[in-house]
Design an enzyme around this catalytic site. Structure first.
Site, PDB file in Angstrom:
ATOM      1  N   ARG A   1       0.718  -1.165  -0.109  1.00 49.78           N
ATOM      2  CA  ARG A   1      -0.071  -0.131   0.076  1.00 49.78           C
ATOM      3  C   ARG A   1       0.823   1.282  -0.103  1.00 49.78           C
ATOM      4  O   ARG A   1       1.574   1.373   1.169  1.00 49.78           O
ATOM      5  CB  ARG A   1      -0.978   0.039   1.283  1.00 49.78           C
ATOM      6  CG  ARG A   1      -1.774   1.326   1.349  1.00 49.78           C
ATOM      7  CD  ARG A   1      -2.783   1.043   2.600  1.00 49.78           C
ATOM      8  NE  ARG A   1      -3.293   2.406   2.647  1.00 49.78           N
ATOM      9  CZ  ARG A   1      -3.325   3.084   3.677  1.00 49.78           C
ATOM     10  NH1 ARG A   1      -2.404   2.861   4.944  1.00 49.78           N
ATOM     11  NH2 ARG A   1      -4.010   4.485   3.962  1.00 49.78           N
TER      12      ARG A   1
ATOM     13  N   HIS B   1      -2.742  10.933   1.398  1.00 50.08           N
ATOM     14  CA  HIS B   1      -2.210  10.838   2.566  1.00 50.08           C
ATOM     15  C   HIS B   1      -1.724  12.021   3.210  1.00 50.08           C
ATOM     16  O   HIS B   1      -0.556  12.008   3.385  1.00 50.08           O
ATOM     17  CB  HIS B   1      -1.328   9.640   2.733  1.00 50.08           C
ATOM     18  CG  HIS B   1      -1.050   8.847   3.858  1.00 50.08           C
ATOM     19  ND1 HIS B   1      -1.048   7.624   4.209  1.00 50.08           N
ATOM     20  CD2 HIS B   1      -0.679   9.426   5.147  1.00 50.08           C
ATOM     21  CE1 HIS B   1      -0.680   7.446   5.354  1.00 50.08           C
ATOM     22  NE2 HIS B   1      -0.675   8.398   6.023  1.00 50.08           N
TER      23      HIS B   1
ATOM     24  N   GLU C   1      -7.406   8.365   6.857  1.00 52.44           N
ATOM     25  CA  GLU C   1      -7.411   9.073   8.093  1.00 52.44           C
ATOM     26  C   GLU C   1      -7.955  10.452   7.945  1.00 52.44           C
ATOM     27  O   GLU C   1      -7.146  11.526   8.565  1.00 52.44           O
ATOM     28  CB  GLU C   1      -6.226   8.889   9.051  1.00 52.44           C
ATOM     29  CG  GLU C   1      -5.654   7.455   9.323  1.00 52.44           C
ATOM     30  CD  GLU C   1      -4.335   7.437  10.132  1.00 52.44           C
ATOM     31  OE1 GLU C   1      -3.826   8.513  10.805  1.00 52.44           O
ATOM     32  OE2 GLU C   1      -4.257   6.351  10.431  1.00 52.44           O
TER      33      GLU C   1
ATOM     34  N   ASN D   1      -6.863   1.314  10.435  1.00 57.17           N
ATOM     35  CA  ASN D   1      -5.641   1.867  11.123  1.00 57.17           C
ATOM     36  C   ASN D   1      -5.800   1.903  12.651  1.00 57.17           C
ATOM     37  O   ASN D   1      -6.591   2.438  13.352  1.00 57.17           O
ATOM     38  CB  ASN D   1      -5.164   3.176  10.805  1.00 57.17           C
ATOM     39  CG  ASN D   1      -4.929   3.239   9.106  1.00 57.17           C
ATOM     40  OD1 ASN D   1      -4.816   2.216   8.478  1.00 57.17           O
ATOM     41  ND2 ASN D   1      -4.377   4.516   8.428  1.00 57.17           N
TER      42      ASN D   1
ATOM     43  N   TYR E   1      -3.940   1.652  16.402  1.00 62.73           N
ATOM     44  CA  TYR E   1      -2.513   1.470  17.065  1.00 62.73           C
ATOM     45  C   TYR E   1      -2.985   1.308  18.766  1.00 62.73           C
ATOM     46  O   TYR E   1      -2.417   0.612  19.430  1.00 62.73           O
ATOM     47  CB  TYR E   1      -1.812   2.817  17.197  1.00 62.73           C
ATOM     48  CG  TYR E   1      -1.288   2.858  15.544  1.00 62.73           C
ATOM     49  CD1 TYR E   1      -0.102   2.432  15.297  1.00 62.73           C
ATOM     50  CD2 TYR E   1      -2.148   3.614  14.570  1.00 62.73           C
ATOM     51  CE1 TYR E   1       0.360   2.278  13.951  1.00 62.73           C
ATOM     52  CE2 TYR E   1      -1.607   3.787  13.162  1.00 62.73           C
ATOM     53  CZ  TYR E   1      -0.373   2.993  13.197  1.00 62.73           C
ATOM     54  OH  TYR E   1       0.097   2.896  11.664  1.00 62.73           O
TER      55      TYR E   1
ATOM     56  N   GLU F   1      -3.086  -0.494   8.724  1.00 64.00           N
ATOM     57  CA  GLU F   1      -1.778  -0.095   9.183  1.00 64.00           C
ATOM     58  C   GLU F   1      -2.026  -0.717  10.680  1.00 64.00           C
ATOM     59  O   GLU F   1      -3.132  -0.600  11.326  1.00 64.00           O
ATOM     60  CB  GLU F   1      -1.944   1.639   9.562  1.00 64.00           C
ATOM     61  CG  GLU F   1      -1.443   2.335   8.207  1.00 64.00           C
ATOM     62  CD  GLU F   1      -1.328   3.904   8.610  1.00 64.00           C
ATOM     63  OE1 GLU F   1      -1.042   4.105   9.600  1.00 64.00           O
ATOM     64  OE2 GLU F   1      -1.481   4.622   7.640  1.00 64.00           O
TER      65      GLU F   1
END
Length: 472
Positions: free
Chosen positions: A86, A130, A175, A308, A310, A374
């Site tokens: 990606r 992005h 995002e 994504n 985290y 991600e």
């Protein structure tokens, strides 16, 4: 959101046939060549030159020099056996001013990159935005301007026309919450504005840009269209003074869930904004930027949702607390620090949060395949004298998150793939070059690449389509 108890252990695990294994990067973080071949300035070129905005005064001018070293990088990817890569397309490289004709030199780079990936047996996953907005568009209002969404749709069509014969999987926006609320609300990311009203307008126009781009891609025959969101479980911690969690803590968690997660999930997948989002937006600049058919455009069907992940976000009711600038409407809500362990970013390591998130999405938004686009961690990686990067902490991090993802899949989550962040150490936005997320170490002095132990581990995961036993 309510946490789900998922059982994980250290036994070998196999993922379903056809599960996609890959890695991800972003253009401004790795490409460098900031002034080569007609590339125009982006908001990050401008922002990184404002004193104090980026650690160490770093910029993405050179980054990993991927623009010139992409063939070497693709060879490394092939050596790991990646199914997919990606990457993002730099809008100011394709259209230096954000509009007008394509610069053949800029789009030519992505031609060459895609061909190299296909020659290596790696499927290209293209992300169209992005965060590197052409500065010329920011000068005309940026994402607070509706016109930027229209320009993005035009740019999407130009890139798709050039690469559609070789790229089947397209992500429109990466995002949008970060781009809107860190870029326009808190000012810690480019373009550095600090206005809640601007953040709401930017968030809506980013979603509108997604919908317009998705329609343009669909009309052009794109096979798979996606949007990538940064999502997190919102956990009420109950530290507001009472024992346990209170109704006030739960209400705080509900509001932040609406602002972080549902503000983007609901328009795209349900064609509506959550009530709390509308309530807060109405108090911060109003809703005149939301036009009649916008939500129908934003809800253009997608073929998968990129996630994504985290860490969770922890909240508690705390009367009298001023609002957090990245969460307008968060007066009276605290964001307490989480217990260790943490990554080098200071983010808590909570693998089960990924499993909870995947189950919640498949439950609340059924029918949309999921891809982890991600997931990864920054640690203080240093090569040994023998040139080996022994990043066991990252291996344990990735193993634990993959186990949580597998448990969610077993529990019914429609998970189709997993892309590690990041393939290379890179320019980590406001953190500059001080935080290393890559599974491949980059020596920024000489641009030497060195696969870390985690890269070799990930190669074995891909080869067996799953996890082995206990991780040291």
């Amino acid at each position: 959101m309510t946490a789900t108890t998922l059982q994980t252990d250290d036994r070998p695990l196999t993922f379903p046939p056809g599960f996609v294994w890959g890695a991800a990067t972003a253009a401004y973080q790795i490409e460098g060549a900031a002034r080569d071949d007609g590339r125009g300035p982006s908001i990050w070129d401008t922002f990184s030159r404002v004193p104090g905005k980026v650690a160490g005064g770093h910029t993405g001018d050179v980054a990993c020099d991927h623009y010139h070293r992409y063939r070497e990088d693709v060879r490394l990817m092939a050596g790991l056996g990646l199914d997919a890569y990606r990457f993002s397309v730099a809008w100011p490289r394709v259209q230096p001013d954000g509009s007008g004709p394509v610069d053949p030199r800029g789009i030519g780079f992505y031609d060459r990159l895609v061909d190299a990936l296909l020659d290596a047996g790696i499927t290209p996953y293209a992300t169209l935005y992005h965060w590197d907005l052409p500065q010329a568009l920011e000068d005309r209002g940026g994402w607070t301007s509706r016109d930027t969404a229209l320009r993005f749709a035009d740019y999407t069509g130009l890139v798709h026309d050039r690469l559609a014969d070789r790229v089947d999987t397209w992500t429109t926006i990466n995002e949008p919450w970060v781009a809107a609320y860190l870029g326009y609300g808190s000012g810690v990311h480019a373009p550095g504005r600090t206005s809640a009203a601007d953040a709401f307008r930017a968030a809506h126009h980013l979603l509108l840009a997604h919908g317009l781009a998705a329609r343009r891609l669909r009309a052009g025959g794109a096979e798979r269209i996606s949007l990538t969101l940064n999502l997190a479980p919102i956990v009420a911690t109950g530290i507001s003074g009472a024992s346990g969690t209170s109704e006030q803590d739960a209400a705080a968690a509900g509001l932040i869930d609406a602002m972080l997660n549902r503000q983007f999930l609901d328009p795209v997948l349900r064609g509506e904004y959550a009530g709390p989002v509308l309530d807060v937006a109405s108090r911060h600049g109003g809703l005149d930027h939301v036009h009649g058919d916008d939500l129908a455009v934003i809800a253009e069907p997608i073929d998968s949702l990129g996630i994504n992940y985290y860490n969770p976000t922890y909240v508690a009711a705390a009367p009298g607390t001023p609002p957090n600038p990245v969460y307008p409407g968060s007066e009276g809500i605290a964001f307490p620090p989480a217990a260790p362990p943490h990554t080098a970013m200071g983010w808590p390591i909570v693998p089960e949060g990924l499993g909870d998130l995947l189950i919640r999405l498949s439950r609340d938004y059924p029918g949309v395949p999921l891809v982890v686009t991600e997931n990864g961690a920054a640690f203080d990686d240093v090569p040994d004298p023998d040139g080996r990067v022994r990043d066991g902490a990252r291996i344990r991090y990735l193993d634990a998150h993959l186990r949580a993802a597998h448990a969610a899949l077993t529990a019914g989550a429609d998970l189709r793939g997993y892309l590690v962040w990041s393939f290379l150490d890179n320019f980590e936005w406001a953190e500059g070059y001080g935080k290393r997320f890559g599974i491949v170490y980059v020596d920024y002095a000489d641009q030497r690449r060195l696969p870390k132990d985690s890269a070799q581990w990930f190669r074995d995961v891909i080869a067996r389509n799953g996890l082995g036993g206990e991780v040291a």
